[in-house]
Design a protein around this motif. Sequence first.
Motif, PDB file in Angstrom:
ATOM      1  N   ARG A   1       0.845  -1.208   0.000  1.00 53.04           N
ATOM      2  CA  ARG A   1       0.000   0.000   0.000  1.00 53.04           C
ATOM      3  C   ARG A   1       0.877   1.253   0.000  1.00 53.04           C
ATOM      4  O   ARG A   1       0.637   2.185  -0.761  1.00 53.04           O
ATOM      5  N   ASN A   2       1.904   1.238   0.845  1.00 52.42           N
ATOM      6  CA  ASN A   2       2.827   2.389   0.885  1.00 52.42           C
ATOM      7  C   ASN A   2       3.456   2.610  -0.483  1.00 52.42           C
ATOM      8  O   ASN A   2       3.563   3.730  -0.969  1.00 52.42           O
ATOM      9  N   ALA A   3       3.883   1.484  -1.101  1.00 52.35           N
ATOM     10  CA  ALA A   3       4.541   1.595  -2.407  1.00 52.35           C
ATOM     11  C   ALA A   3       3.585   2.200  -3.431  1.00 52.35           C
ATOM     12  O   ALA A   3       3.971   3.062  -4.227  1.00 52.35           O
ATOM     13  N   MET A   4       2.341   1.714  -3.405  1.00 54.73           N
ATOM     14  CA  MET A   4       1.355   2.226  -4.351  1.00 54.73           C
ATOM     15  C   MET A   4       1.115   3.719  -4.132  1.00 54.73           C
ATOM     16  O   MET A   4       1.003   4.494  -5.082  1.00 54.73           O
TER      17      MET A   4
ATOM     18  N   LYS B   1       9.471  -3.495  -4.108  1.00 56.56           N
ATOM     19  CA  LYS B   1      10.216  -2.408  -4.728  1.00 56.56           C
ATOM     20  C   LYS B   1       9.283  -1.550  -5.564  1.00 56.56           C
ATOM     21  O   LYS B   1       8.481  -2.065  -6.334  1.00 56.56           O
ATOM     22  N   ASP B   2       9.391  -0.206  -5.402  1.00 54.66           N
ATOM     23  CA  ASP B   2       8.550   0.676  -6.215  1.00 54.66           C
ATOM     24  C   ASP B   2       9.409   1.684  -6.960  1.00 54.66           C
ATOM     25  O   ASP B   2      10.609   1.761  -6.748  1.00 54.66           O
ATOM     26  N   THR B   3       8.758   2.347  -7.879  1.00 50.98           N
ATOM     27  CA  THR B   3       9.451   3.400  -8.639  1.00 50.98           C
ATOM     28  C   THR B   3       8.888   4.758  -8.229  1.00 50.98           C
ATOM     29  O   THR B   3       8.716   5.657  -9.036  1.00 50.98           O
TER      30      THR B   3
ATOM     31  N   ARG C   1      13.737   8.018  11.274  1.00 42.90           N
ATOM     32  CA  ARG C   1      12.784   7.459  12.236  1.00 42.90           C
ATOM     33  C   ARG C   1      11.721   6.570  11.559  1.00 42.90           C
ATOM     34  O   ARG C   1      10.617   6.426  12.045  1.00 42.90           O
ATOM     35  N   LEU C   2      12.140   6.049  10.470  1.00 44.12           N
ATOM     36  CA  LEU C   2      11.170   5.326   9.621  1.00 44.12           C
ATOM     37  C   LEU C   2      10.306   4.307  10.392  1.00 44.12           C
ATOM     38  O   LEU C   2       9.103   4.203  10.182  1.00 44.12           O
ATOM     39  N   PHE C   3      10.948   3.545  11.260  1.00 46.99           N
ATOM     40  CA  PHE C   3      10.224   2.461  11.926  1.00 46.99           C
ATOM     41  C   PHE C   3       9.722   2.828  13.313  1.00 46.99           C
ATOM     42  O   PHE C   3       9.273   1.986  14.058  1.00 46.99           O
TER      43      PHE C   3
ATOM     44  N   THR D   1       5.570   8.326  12.724  1.00 42.93           N
ATOM     45  CA  THR D   1       6.398   8.983  11.728  1.00 42.93           C
ATOM     46  C   THR D   1       5.621   8.941  10.427  1.00 42.93           C
ATOM     47  O   THR D   1       5.359   7.866   9.901  1.00 42.93           O
ATOM     48  N   THR D   2       5.252  10.086   9.957  1.00 45.56           N
ATOM     49  CA  THR D   2       4.474  10.111   8.707  1.00 45.56           C
ATOM     50  C   THR D   2       4.694  11.395   7.952  1.00 45.56           C
ATOM     51  O   THR D   2       5.019  12.409   8.540  1.00 45.56           O
ATOM     52  N   THR D   3       4.548  11.296   6.636  1.00 44.78           N
ATOM     53  CA  THR D   3       4.587  12.476   5.807  1.00 44.78           C
ATOM     54  C   THR D   3       3.212  12.722   5.221  1.00 44.78           C
ATOM     55  O   THR D   3       3.006  13.594   4.408  1.00 44.78           O
ATOM     56  N   LYS D   4       2.284  11.867   5.604  1.00 43.39           N
ATOM     57  CA  LYS D   4       0.964  11.937   4.982  1.00 43.39           C
ATOM     58  C   LYS D   4      -0.001  12.711   5.862  1.00 43.39           C
ATOM     59  O   LYS D   4       0.042  12.590   7.091  1.00 43.39           O
ATOM     60  N   GLN D   5      -0.877  13.409   5.160  1.00 39.84           N
ATOM     61  CA  GLN D   5      -1.863  14.238   5.858  1.00 39.84           C
ATOM     62  C   GLN D   5      -2.714  13.425   6.806  1.00 39.84           C
ATOM     63  O   GLN D   5      -2.904  13.757   7.957  1.00 39.84           O
TER      64      GLN D   5
ATOM     65  N   GLY E   1      10.484   7.919  -3.485  1.00 44.50           N
ATOM     66  CA  GLY E   1      11.601   7.664  -2.571  1.00 44.50           C
ATOM     67  C   GLY E   1      11.273   8.204  -1.186  1.00 44.50           C
ATOM     68  O   GLY E   1      10.281   8.925  -1.009  1.00 44.50           O
ATOM     69  N   LEU E   2      12.099   7.821  -0.209  1.00 44.20           N
ATOM     70  CA  LEU E   2      11.799   8.221   1.170  1.00 44.20           C
ATOM     71  C   LEU E   2      12.135   9.688   1.390  1.00 44.20           C
ATOM     72  O   LEU E   2      13.183  10.168   0.951  1.00 44.20           O
ATOM     73  N   ALA E   3      11.242  10.335   2.039  1.00 47.39           N
ATOM     74  CA  ALA E   3      11.498  11.740   2.360  1.00 47.39           C
ATOM     75  C   ALA E   3      12.617  11.795   3.401  1.00 47.39           C
ATOM     76  O   ALA E   3      12.620  10.987   4.323  1.00 47.39           O
TER      77      ALA E   3
ATOM     78  N   GLY F   1      -2.068  10.257   7.490  1.00 46.35           N
ATOM     79  CA  GLY F   1      -1.316   9.084   7.946  1.00 46.35           C
ATOM     80  C   GLY F   1      -1.209   9.031   9.454  1.00 46.35           C
ATOM     81  O   GLY F   1      -1.232  10.030  10.146  1.00 46.35           O
ATOM     82  N   MET F   2      -1.179   7.786   9.990  1.00 47.21           N
ATOM     83  CA  MET F   2      -1.034   7.552  11.418  1.00 47.21           C
ATOM     84  C   MET F   2       0.435   7.441  11.788  1.00 47.21           C
ATOM     85  O   MET F   2       0.825   7.670  12.926  1.00 47.21           O
ATOM     86  N   GLY F   3       1.205   6.977  10.755  1.00 44.62           N
ATOM     87  CA  GLY F   3       2.621   6.805  10.988  1.00 44.62           C
ATOM     88  C   GLY F   3       2.964   5.642  11.896  1.00 44.62           C
ATOM     89  O   GLY F   3       4.028   5.579  12.475  1.00 44.62           O
ATOM     90  N   VAL F   4       2.038   4.670  12.017  1.00 40.90           N
ATOM     91  CA  VAL F   4       2.339   3.501  12.861  1.00 40.90           C
ATOM     92  C   VAL F   4       2.596   2.254  12.036  1.00 40.90           C
ATOM     93  O   VAL F   4       3.084   1.255  12.554  1.00 40.90           O
ATOM     94  N   GLY F   5       2.264   2.314  10.722  1.00 41.64           N
ATOM     95  CA  GLY F   5       2.355   1.125   9.850  1.00 41.64           C
ATOM     96  C   GLY F   5       3.715   0.467   9.931  1.00 41.64           C
ATOM     97  O   GLY F   5       3.820  -0.729  10.252  1.00 41.64           O
ATOM     98  N   LEU F   6       4.764   1.190   9.645  1.00 38.82           N
ATOM     99  CA  LEU F   6       6.093   0.591   9.570  1.00 38.82           C
ATOM    100  C   LEU F   6       6.565   0.117  10.941  1.00 38.82           C
ATOM    101  O   LEU F   6       7.249  -0.892  11.040  1.00 38.82           O
ATOM    102  N   SER F   7       6.152   0.842  11.978  1.00 37.68           N
ATOM    103  CA  SER F   7       6.594   0.407  13.310  1.00 37.68           C
ATOM    104  C   SER F   7       5.927  -0.921  13.677  1.00 37.68           C
ATOM    105  O   SER F   7       6.537  -1.799  14.271  1.00 37.68           O
TER     106      SER F   7
END
Length: 812
Positions: free
Chosen positions: A706-709, A738-740, A751-753, A757-761, A743-745, A763-769
Amino acid sequence: MAISSFSSSIPGPANTNRVAAVRDLHILDTPPEDVFDDAVLIAAQACQAPMGSIGFMAEGRHWFKARIGFDAAEIPADLSICAYTIQQPDLTVIPDLREHPEFRHNPFVTEEPQLRFYAGIALRDGNGVPVGTLTVVDREPRPEGLSQVQERTLLALARSIQREMKLRKAERELAEKTEMLDRLHASSEDCIKVLDLEGRLRFMSEGGCRAMEVGAFADIEGCDWLDFWTGPTADDARRAVLRAKLGDTGRFRGFCPTLAGTPKWWDVMVTPILGSDGKPDGLLAISRDITGLQHVEESLRQSEERLRLAIETTGLGIWDLNVLTGERQWSAEARELFGFAPDTVITQDLVLECIHPEDREDIIQTAYTNQLGDSLIFTNTFRIIRADTGQERWITSVGHTLVDKDGRPTRRLGIAQDVTHHVEAEVALRGSQDDLLRQTAHLQSILATVPDAMVVSNEKGIITSFSAAAVKMFGYEPEEIIGTSVKFLMPVPYRDNHEGFMHRYRQTGERRITESGRVAVAQRKDGSTFPMEVHLGEMESGGKLFFTAFIRDLTDRQYTEKRMQELQSELAYMSRLSAMGEMGSTLAHEVNQPLTAITGYLKGCGMILDRMDGEYVPMLRQGMEGAAEEALRAGEVIRHLRAFVARGETDQEVEDLRKLIEEASALALAGAKDKGIKVDFDLPHESPKVLVSRVQIQQVLLNLVRNAMEAMQDVEERDLNIKAEVEDQGSMVRLSVKDTGTGLAPSVQERLFTPFTTTKQTGMGVGLSICRTIIEAHGGKIWADSAPGEGTTFYFTLKVVREEELAEAAEE
Ligand code: ADP
């Protein structure tokens, strides 16, 4: 002269004649009979002689049929005085044998019974051949001989014996003839009849009775023979009888059933039986059964008729060429085919001129060659230009070469027929056949590509066609299932429904299953069932009704959809739980510090209070102790929450990695196509097994995909690659998404994990953690690789369950 030499001096032919004549009498060696005994008795008495006999001269012996005064049944011929007498035309009288030059030395004279007097006369058969003698003998000589009366008596007796013999012969001959006739009329299959001049039956042969199926002749004796015939044959019969009465022979062929009613055809001849006056005094009618012959003649006539009809109706022309004389005979029909006038003299050149130039050479090579090939029969189909109208026609000619004993052709003959309309029809047919073949091929290529199975059945539900896809879907080979009922493609309750439907359909024409897209259950050959969607069409071909069913196997679709729903709800629950856990854990982490600080402060405050006095101190202490307790409890609550979250979903099972990835991707990628994303999987050929909590790992994958999409939303090139690689000698599997995308902000890289941590309006920022918590709980690692503007790759690893471990686990 000795008697012996006398006897043998009897001339040969006369002797032979007599031998045959005596044999013909059938009298030799027969028992005594009154008529002969009486004659001898009368003769002896009339002549007053002590001895007498009637004897017949056989080969070498004189045999006595009747005798008186002596016993010998026969004496040697050369001693017999009768051998002499028999040759004399008249009565032989010898007064004294002793004085007779021929007989005085005869032993019957010189010795016992010392014969002296002899009188004898030859007995002749009907033809005058002397066959025996009548004699009287005395031992006393009789110089006076016989009286006239005695002589006449002997002559009369001889005549009467001769008559007797003649009579017997006639009787015998009659008996023989009668017997022959009996045998003849018994064995002849012809119906032999004797009629009187009035036409009444007086006699019918046994064979005739059989042929006419008459039980006994007595049944029809005296019947009028003419009554047997009816219709026009009755006149024929009457005429034949009339002719015979006039001394002529009458013949006719007619139909007359037997007495038992069997229909029969007869060939009849009626002839007169002439009386002693030379006039007919009866009629002989001989009828021969020709029923069989009549059939043969009739069928011959019919086949001739058919041939004539065939020639007339088919316009078959017959041609005949005498190779030796060059003479040609063409039937009127043959001339008509070529357009030749009836009086045209047909020559080879004339015929060849009519043949289409392109076909001419062929005809010269086959029909007009004297070089015989392997076969004497030749067939040609060629074009002609009609001599009269100039019209082009197609002709087929079949010829046969006749050869002489040396194998040289003498005659060619055959038939010719105008086949223009056949040829035209064939050309048209070939065209439409080609069209049909093309259409069929086209249809088949379409059908081959349609994934749906196609089953055609007739009105009775009998399968007439079973497509390749149907073979794959149901597991039946066409030859197994074609000809059986479509109901075998369904399990039991549906089967009965189907029968009811067919019955109703036939009665009312009411359709039910033809409403398209019905979902039903189908049954494979192995008995397993699967959901199917049926589109049914109805068509009429050659006046018969057919149903074409297009069947889609819903197994995959239904299963997938069901699984998706399950997965979705499982994952939704899990993600809620994880998010809560993660939040709890973060909260606990964040709140713990202030709580510890609170506890510390409270402890400090307590120590200060120890040093204080006052009315309110105990109350304050109590309040602070309460606060410290509550702070500790809050810490406990938080710890409890962490422990609860950390416990997570830990039900781990051995799962197939490929299946796991595919399922999660299917869910995650729903709608990927619409978003213009190209997805590509790169999975090991042999899918590794992993011991995991399926839902958790699928949640990780779902998150990453989902993140990649989302990361690719704003870029042109949208390629997604999901890959799994086995590494570390098969102990670990590394998955990557892998996506095209963008790229990561840089802001999130560090603090990716970590939670929130989110860049999305939104976003919860808990997915990767959550992902990290899950992967680490499974003993794996998770990391990302990215360069701004070049896309991102997320990796995580999982432990592989080896075959040995699987086997061990199974043993346990
Ligand atoms: P959320 O998706 O709710 O923001 P996540 O923990 O899943 O929470 O993601 C954290 C952040 O990491 C995202 O906001 C995004 O900025 C960044 N990120 C995650 N995956 C990708 C990716 N594939 N490409 C670019 N950035 C990503």
